[in-house]
Write a protein that holds these residues in place. Structure first.
Motif, PDB file in Angstrom:
ATOM      1  N   GLY A 123       7.247  25.968  -8.230  1.00  0.00           N
ATOM      2  CA  GLY A 123       8.129  26.497  -7.188  1.00  0.00           C
ATOM      3  C   GLY A 123       8.844  25.381  -6.450  1.00  0.00           C
ATOM      4  O   GLY A 123       8.232  24.347  -6.145  1.00  0.00           O
ATOM      5  N   LEU A 124      10.122  25.600  -6.145  1.00  0.00           N
ATOM      6  CA  LEU A 124      10.958  24.567  -5.518  1.00  0.00           C
ATOM      7  C   LEU A 124      10.448  24.179  -4.130  1.00  0.00           C
ATOM      8  O   LEU A 124      10.300  23.008  -3.800  1.00  0.00           O
ATOM      9  CB  LEU A 124      12.409  25.053  -5.451  1.00  0.00           C
ATOM     10  N   ARG A 125      10.146  25.203  -3.302  1.00  0.00           N
ATOM     11  CA  ARG A 125       9.713  24.904  -1.930  1.00  0.00           C
ATOM     12  C   ARG A 125       8.401  24.137  -1.918  1.00  0.00           C
ATOM     13  O   ARG A 125       8.237  23.182  -1.164  1.00  0.00           O
ATOM     14  CB  ARG A 125       9.551  26.206  -1.134  1.00  0.00           C
ATOM     15  N   PHE A 126       7.461  24.580  -2.738  1.00  0.00           N
ATOM     16  CA  PHE A 126       6.168  23.903  -2.821  1.00  0.00           C
ATOM     17  C   PHE A 126       6.383  22.441  -3.205  1.00  0.00           C
ATOM     18  O   PHE A 126       5.820  21.533  -2.586  1.00  0.00           O
ATOM     19  CB  PHE A 126       5.266  24.596  -3.852  1.00  0.00           C
ATOM     20  N   ALA A 127       7.211  22.210  -4.226  1.00  0.00           N
ATOM     21  CA  ALA A 127       7.445  20.851  -4.718  1.00  0.00           C
ATOM     22  C   ALA A 127       8.082  19.977  -3.633  1.00  0.00           C
ATOM     23  O   ALA A 127       7.673  18.828  -3.432  1.00  0.00           O
ATOM     24  CB  ALA A 127       8.340  20.897  -5.957  1.00  0.00           C
ATOM     25  N   ILE A 128       9.072  20.524  -2.927  1.00  0.00           N
ATOM     26  CA  ILE A 128       9.753  19.732  -1.895  1.00  0.00           C
ATOM     27  C   ILE A 128       8.801  19.417  -0.743  1.00  0.00           C
ATOM     28  O   ILE A 128       8.648  18.264  -0.335  1.00  0.00           O
ATOM     29  CB  ILE A 128      11.029  20.452  -1.401  1.00  0.00           C
ATOM     30  N   TYR A 129       8.125  20.459  -0.219  1.00  0.00           N
ATOM     31  CA  TYR A 129       7.204  20.236   0.913  1.00  0.00           C
ATOM     32  C   TYR A 129       6.105  19.248   0.532  1.00  0.00           C
ATOM     33  O   TYR A 129       5.769  18.346   1.283  1.00  0.00           O
ATOM     34  CB  TYR A 129       6.567  21.557   1.361  1.00  0.00           C
ATOM     35  N   ARG A 130       5.534  19.422  -0.658  1.00  0.00           N
ATOM     36  CA  ARG A 130       4.416  18.556  -1.075  1.00  0.00           C
ATOM     37  C   ARG A 130       4.878  17.100  -1.192  1.00  0.00           C
ATOM     38  O   ARG A 130       4.177  16.188  -0.765  1.00  0.00           O
ATOM     39  CB  ARG A 130       3.846  19.031  -2.409  1.00  0.00           C
ATOM     40  N   THR A 173       0.840  -1.209   0.000  1.00  0.00           N
ATOM     41  CA  THR A 173       0.000   0.000   0.000  1.00  0.00           C
ATOM     42  C   THR A 173       0.869   1.250   0.000  1.00  0.00           C
ATOM     43  O   THR A 173       0.586   2.212  -0.738  1.00  0.00           O
ATOM     44  CB  THR A 173      -0.943  -0.005   1.228  1.00  0.00           C
ATOM     45  N   ALA A 174       1.919   1.248   0.812  1.00  0.00           N
ATOM     46  CA  ALA A 174       2.827   2.403   0.849  1.00  0.00           C
ATOM     47  C   ALA A 174       3.421   2.643  -0.539  1.00  0.00           C
ATOM     48  O   ALA A 174       3.549   3.795  -0.986  1.00  0.00           O
ATOM     49  CB  ALA A 174       3.936   2.173   1.874  1.00  0.00           C
ATOM     50  N   LEU A 175       3.742   1.547  -1.223  1.00  0.00           N
ATOM     51  CA  LEU A 175       4.307   1.660  -2.574  1.00  0.00           C
ATOM     52  C   LEU A 175       3.281   2.242  -3.554  1.00  0.00           C
ATOM     53  O   LEU A 175       3.582   3.189  -4.287  1.00  0.00           O
ATOM     54  CB  LEU A 175       4.769   0.273  -3.044  1.00  0.00           C
ATOM     55  N   ILE A 176       2.060   1.695  -3.513  1.00  0.00           N
ATOM     56  CA  ILE A 176       1.018   2.143  -4.456  1.00  0.00           C
ATOM     57  C   ILE A 176       0.681   3.627  -4.233  1.00  0.00           C
ATOM     58  O   ILE A 176       0.536   4.394  -5.183  1.00  0.00           O
ATOM     59  CB  ILE A 176      -0.265   1.278  -4.295  1.00  0.00           C
ATOM     60  N   VAL A 177       0.572   4.011  -2.947  1.00  0.00           N
ATOM     61  CA  VAL A 177       0.183   5.403  -2.635  1.00  0.00           C
ATOM     62  C   VAL A 177       1.300   6.377  -3.012  1.00  0.00           C
ATOM     63  O   VAL A 177       1.055   7.397  -3.662  1.00  0.00           O
ATOM     64  CB  VAL A 177      -0.215   5.549  -1.143  1.00  0.00           C
ATOM     65  N   SER A 178       2.532   6.046  -2.628  1.00  0.00           N
ATOM     66  CA  SER A 178       3.628   6.982  -2.933  1.00  0.00           C
ATOM     67  C   SER A 178       3.905   7.051  -4.434  1.00  0.00           C
ATOM     68  O   SER A 178       4.388   8.055  -4.945  1.00  0.00           O
ATOM     69  CB  SER A 178       4.901   6.607  -2.170  1.00  0.00           C
ATOM     70  N   TRP A 179       3.575   5.974  -5.138  1.00  0.00           N
ATOM     71  CA  TRP A 179       3.753   5.938  -6.610  1.00  0.00           C
ATOM     72  C   TRP A 179       2.993   7.092  -7.260  1.00  0.00           C
ATOM     73  O   TRP A 179       3.469   7.711  -8.211  1.00  0.00           O
ATOM     74  CB  TRP A 179       3.242   4.597  -7.137  1.00  0.00           C
ATOM     75  N   VAL A 180       1.783   7.368  -6.714  1.00  0.00           N
ATOM     76  CA  VAL A 180       0.947   8.411  -7.328  1.00  0.00           C
ATOM     77  C   VAL A 180       0.964   9.751  -6.586  1.00  0.00           C
ATOM     78  O   VAL A 180       0.469  10.748  -7.099  1.00  0.00           O
ATOM     79  CB  VAL A 180      -0.527   7.938  -7.494  1.00  0.00           C
ATOM     80  N   THR A 181       1.504   9.767  -5.358  1.00  0.00           N
ATOM     81  CA  THR A 181       1.501  11.050  -4.633  1.00  0.00           C
ATOM     82  C   THR A 181       2.896  11.689  -4.552  1.00  0.00           C
ATOM     83  O   THR A 181       3.009  12.887  -4.312  1.00  0.00           O
ATOM     84  CB  THR A 181       0.950  10.886  -3.192  1.00  0.00           C
ATOM     85  N   VAL A 182       3.936  10.878  -4.700  1.00  0.00           N
ATOM     86  CA  VAL A 182       5.306  11.409  -4.631  1.00  0.00           C
ATOM     87  C   VAL A 182       5.974  11.186  -5.994  1.00  0.00           C
ATOM     88  O   VAL A 182       5.790  10.135  -6.591  1.00  0.00           O
ATOM     89  CB  VAL A 182       6.136  10.692  -3.535  1.00  0.00           C
ATOM     90  N   GLY A 183       6.725  12.156  -6.450  1.00  0.00           N
ATOM     91  CA  GLY A 183       7.395  11.989  -7.732  1.00  0.00           C
ATOM     92  C   GLY A 183       8.791  12.580  -7.712  1.00  0.00           C
ATOM     93  O   GLY A 183       8.977  13.754  -8.002  1.00  0.00           O
ATOM     94  N   ILE A 184       9.760  11.741  -7.324  1.00  0.00           N
ATOM     95  CA  ILE A 184      11.144  12.237  -7.299  1.00  0.00           C
ATOM     96  C   ILE A 184      11.597  12.561  -8.733  1.00  0.00           C
ATOM     97  O   ILE A 184      12.248  13.570  -8.981  1.00  0.00           O
ATOM     98  CB  ILE A 184      12.097  11.195  -6.653  1.00  0.00           C
TER      99      ILE A 184
END
Lengths: 171, 142
Positions: free
Chosen positions: B112-119, B90-101
């Motif tokens: 914006g850099l700060r927005f992207a990092i914090y989000r 589940t952690a993998l599936i959720v971060s796959w769509v919510t986090v994008g390194i």
């Protein structure tokens, strides 16, 4: 503003040049990997073309129809619960890769959209309506339902956290 | 009046779109390279059996992974079959769509850099929280 736009445009091209350089290096070391990656790229690009057309149409519609006053009222500082709802529903309905929506969000932010609502939009995109049948197939109905509810709930949590940072002028 | 406004909007949208194109093409190229360089088999051997650690690993894999969300379902399904916990999957599936390194440079450029990092940092930790909450809720409701 115009100068800043030009600067951002240059950044995009620089990014593409760096990626192409990475491909060049990969092709020099592992030509087969670069060939496979390029063939994958062409396949995905073909699938993405309709989404790109949709993005263009939405960008045009946003510029034509969404007046800064409407944005400020529905997605700005005074939008309240309605703004959160508009952002969450918009995110769930938004199709295609996340980065295709960055331009629209930048456009809306320049017109007065809150950063917290942009964060809610991006987070709620995790609920993929067209893929729900597949998720149910792999993980079951109960799991899919519970996960989707948590995703929508946590899009609001993310919005609250980003809003706190926004209010403290940390963004 | 309306025609003039439409022409102005078309020009502005075309300019925005042209600025967006190198980012989209670059992202697609980068994603394609990542998918080929990091095949699915690599991640299967990463998980050890400890829920917290596996959730952390799952969220990390999902954060750096690129590609269609459907790929995360396929990978998640295979990992479950291979004995990996539902929390990690589940952690993998959720971060796959919510986090994008991989998408971070594009997000920083546009929003914006700060927005992207914090989000993305918030997305990473909430993926772990959601993984635990989701699995425990399912246990509660039977």
């Amino acid at each position: 503003m115009e100068r800043e736009r030009k600067k951002k445009g240059v950044g995009g091209w620089l990014f593409l040049v760096l990626v192409l350089a990475a491909y060049g290096m990969t092709a020099a070391i592992e030509p087969e990997v670069a060939r496979q990656a390029l063939s994958f790229f062409i396949k995905v690009l073909r699938k993405m073309l309709p989404v790109l057309v949709l993005v263009f149409v939405l960008l045009l519609a946003a510029d034509l129809l969404l007046e800064p006053q409407w944005i400020k009222r529905n997605l700005g500082r005074e939008s309240g619960i309605k703004g959160w709802l508009v952002a969450a529903v918009g995110g769930v309905l938004a199709a295609g890769p996340i980065y295709t929506w960055y331009a629209l969000l930048r456009e809306l932010r320049e017109k007065g959209m809150r950063a917290s609502l942009a964060a809610i939009f991006l987070y709620s995109r995790a609920v993929k309506l067209p893929l729900l049948p597949l998720m149910i197939h792999y993980f079951g109905t109960a799991y899919t339902l519970v996960l989707c509810l948590y995703l929508i709930g946590f899009s609001v949590v993310t919005g609250v956290l980003i809003r706190k940072l926004e209010d403290q002028e940390m963004l | 009046m309306l025609r003039h406004r439409l022409e102005r909007s078309l020009k502005k949208t075309a300019r925005t779109f042209v600025n967006l194109l190198p980012i989209i093409i670059g992202m697609l190229l980068l994603t394609s390279l990542a998918v080929v360089v990091f095949p699915e088999q690599i991640s299967a051997g990463l998980f050890g059996g400890n829920d917290a650690l596996d959730a952390l690993i799952g969220a990390s894999v999902g954060s750096v992974a690129a590609g269609h969300p459907l790929a995360s379902y396929l990978l998640g399904g295979e990992l479950l079959k291979g004995g990996v916990s539902l929390i990690a999957v589940t952690a993998l599936i959720v971060s796959w769509v919510t986090v994008g390194i991989v998408q971070l440079p594009a997000e920083a450029l546009m929003l914006g850099l700060r927005f992207a990092i914090y989000r993305n940092v918030i997305g990473f930790f909430t993926a772990i929280v959601i993984a635990f909450l989701c699995v425990h809720t399912l246990r509660l409701i039977g």
